[in-house]
Write an enzyme that holds these catalytic residues in place. Structure first.
Site, PDB file in Angstrom:
ATOM      1  CD  GLU A  33      -1.396  -0.226   3.659  1.00 35.57           C
ATOM      2  OE1 GLU A  33      -1.250   0.496   4.674  1.00 35.57           O
ATOM      3  OE2 GLU A  33      -2.336  -1.034   3.523  1.00 35.57           O
ATOM      4  CB  CYS A  34       0.777   4.379   0.365  1.00 35.19           C
ATOM      5  SG  CYS A  34       0.884   6.165   0.052  1.00 35.19           S
TER       6      CYS A  34
END
Length: 463
Positions: free
Chosen positions: A336-337
């Site tokens: 994520e991210c």
């Protein structure tokens, strides 16, 4: 029922001194040998780092966008069950919530759900009698505001006693002290929020100095009494809420957890839930280590600041090759991210240099001139995740970078808005994108990931 002494530190707006004052109160209580646990309201990774790394308290997040009332209370009770006092730090202004026009996911909603007494910080710079009107407005905006005390910030000792008398006489609310101007304990910011604790010179000494001041200017005994007045909370059985909480792998699966200067944004409750479901988390550094840990069956790449370490990450050819080889062999990965950025072919850093990354995701990450997508979203209309239907996912985005290939396997929808966009790569062994997830918002996500890791382990054992 559980007695959980607790109090929330809230404010009229961001920039009112919540984090600084919360850190000072935590340190002062710890100096008095209270066993303290702290909570941050909302999707924030860095403030809990200050609480945990600088002061040494257990620090967690509570977020009512991600979790409904019973699960929110469960996380509070579970994390605070052996503490003398729990201190929550609010988010933004006390009533500020989703969409800019609601109190959903606000500090007020969290205080209401958990029946937590609230202390309102009032930034008194440039005010005298007007602060009475401001406090009155916050007390009366909701019939049950939950505000039971006030701390006056940036006020002179000479004016404080007169304002304390005026506030208590007119509003019948206790003033629990004041904070004078403290110029040597200002927490600086960068593009994703506060800079990290280890980057501030002599931070522990500064927080100790602030705690010494607050010991003299705050009514700490009154704060503790207020926390002890909080009503008991009932312990919740999560399995009755969602059967996915009961998931356990058939045997332990070892998961490589990226953890270093570049990858440091964790929800500790996420990690605990993974362990409860059967994971052994094995930390590794994409910057410093040369390969993934031995004997792992999955990879977790959370957020952080990879854009500050583009050269170091790209120079570690052995690690890039190790991750690429394992994933092309079928090892499951969630990213994520910042972790998602690391999986691309190329990534631009903060100085506009472009570096080679793992190459799992075709495309390039590039810097944007302003915050690209910010705030809560709900992921809908999705493909299967690791071969399972998991339903909608509450999530959060906050990044100044974008990708030429964000994925299109889910639709991210903004609450209280018609805005939406495609996101996420959902393959048989990959779930990756810019959104951040709190696993208690949908436990089917970590269960699906660990199930895939378990299947990968069985396949490798047979081979």
């Amino acid at each position: 029922m559980r007695q959980i002494p607790r109090v929330m530190i809230a404010a009229a707006s961001s920039g009112s001194g919540k984090t600084m004052i919360t850190c000072g109160i935590l340190q002062a209580l710890k100096n008095r040998e209270h066993k303290v646990v702290s909570f941050k309201c909302g999707p924030d990774y860095i403030d809990p780092m200050f609480h945990a790394k600088v002061i040494g308290t257990r620090a967690r997040n509570l977020d009512t966008f991600f979790t409904e009332e019973e699960i929110t209370r469960y996380l509070l009770v579970e994390n605070a069950k052996d503490a003398d006092i729990s201190v929550m730090e609010g988010v933004m202004g006390y009533y500020d919530g989703v969409g800019g026009t609601t109190t959903q996911a606000s500090a007020y909603e969290l205080a209401s759900m958990t029946q937590t007494p609230v202390i309102l910080i009032v930034n008194c710079k440039g005010m005298s009698v007007s602060m009475v009107a401001q406090i009155k407005g916050f007390l009366e905006y909701r019939e049950e505001s939950g505000i039971q005390g006030v701390i006056l910030n940036q006020i002179s000792p000479m004016l404080y006693q007169r304002m304390k008398n005026l506030i208590e006489e007119e509003l019948h609310i206790q003033v629990l002290g004041y904070v004078p101007v403290v110029s040597d304990c200002v927490l600086e910011s960068r593009h994703l929020g506060l800079i990290l604790p280890e980057e501030i010179p002599q931070l522990q000494e500064k927080i100790q100095g602030l705690a010494s001041i607050l010991e003299q200017t705050l009514n700490l005994d009154g704060i503790v009494r207020l926390a002890n007045s909080a009503p008991q909370l009932e312990k919740v059985d999560l399995k009755e809420m969602d059967s996915a909480f009961a998931y356990r792998t058939q045997e332990t699966v070892r998961i490589a957890l990226a953890s270093d200067e570049a990858f440091c944004f964790f929800y500790e409750d996420n990690l605990n839930l993974l362990r409860q479901m059967g994971a052994e988390l094995v930390p590794f550094s994409p910057i410093h280590d040369k390969e993934l840990p031995k004997g792992v069956q999955g990879i977790l790449l959370y957020g952080g600041y990879p854009e500050l370490y583009g050269k170091e990450l790209s120079s570690n050819h052995a690690m890039l090759e190790s991750i690429y080889r394992r994933m092309t062999e079928g090892m499951p990965c969630m990213a994520e991210c910042g972790g998602f950025m690391y999986l691309h072919e190329k990534m631009e850093d903060m100085k506009n240099h472009h570096y080679k990354m793992t190459g799992i995701i075709p495309g390039e990450v590039y810097r944007t001139p302003k915050l690209k997508r910010f705030g809560y979203v709900t992921l809908t209309l999705g493909e299967e995740v690791f071969g399972q239907e998991i339903g909608n996912l509450p999530a959060h985005e906050f990044h100044y970078f974008d990708s030429t290939n964000c994925g299109n396997d889910y639709l991210a929808k903004k609450p209280m808005s018609s805005r939406s966009w495609g996101c996420m790569h959902a393959r048989e062994n990959l779930f990756a994108g810019f959104p951040h997830f709190h696993y208690y918002g949908n436990p089917k996500l970590p269960a699906a990931f660990l199930n895939a890791c378990m299947n990968y382990k069985k396949t490798r054992q047979k081979g």
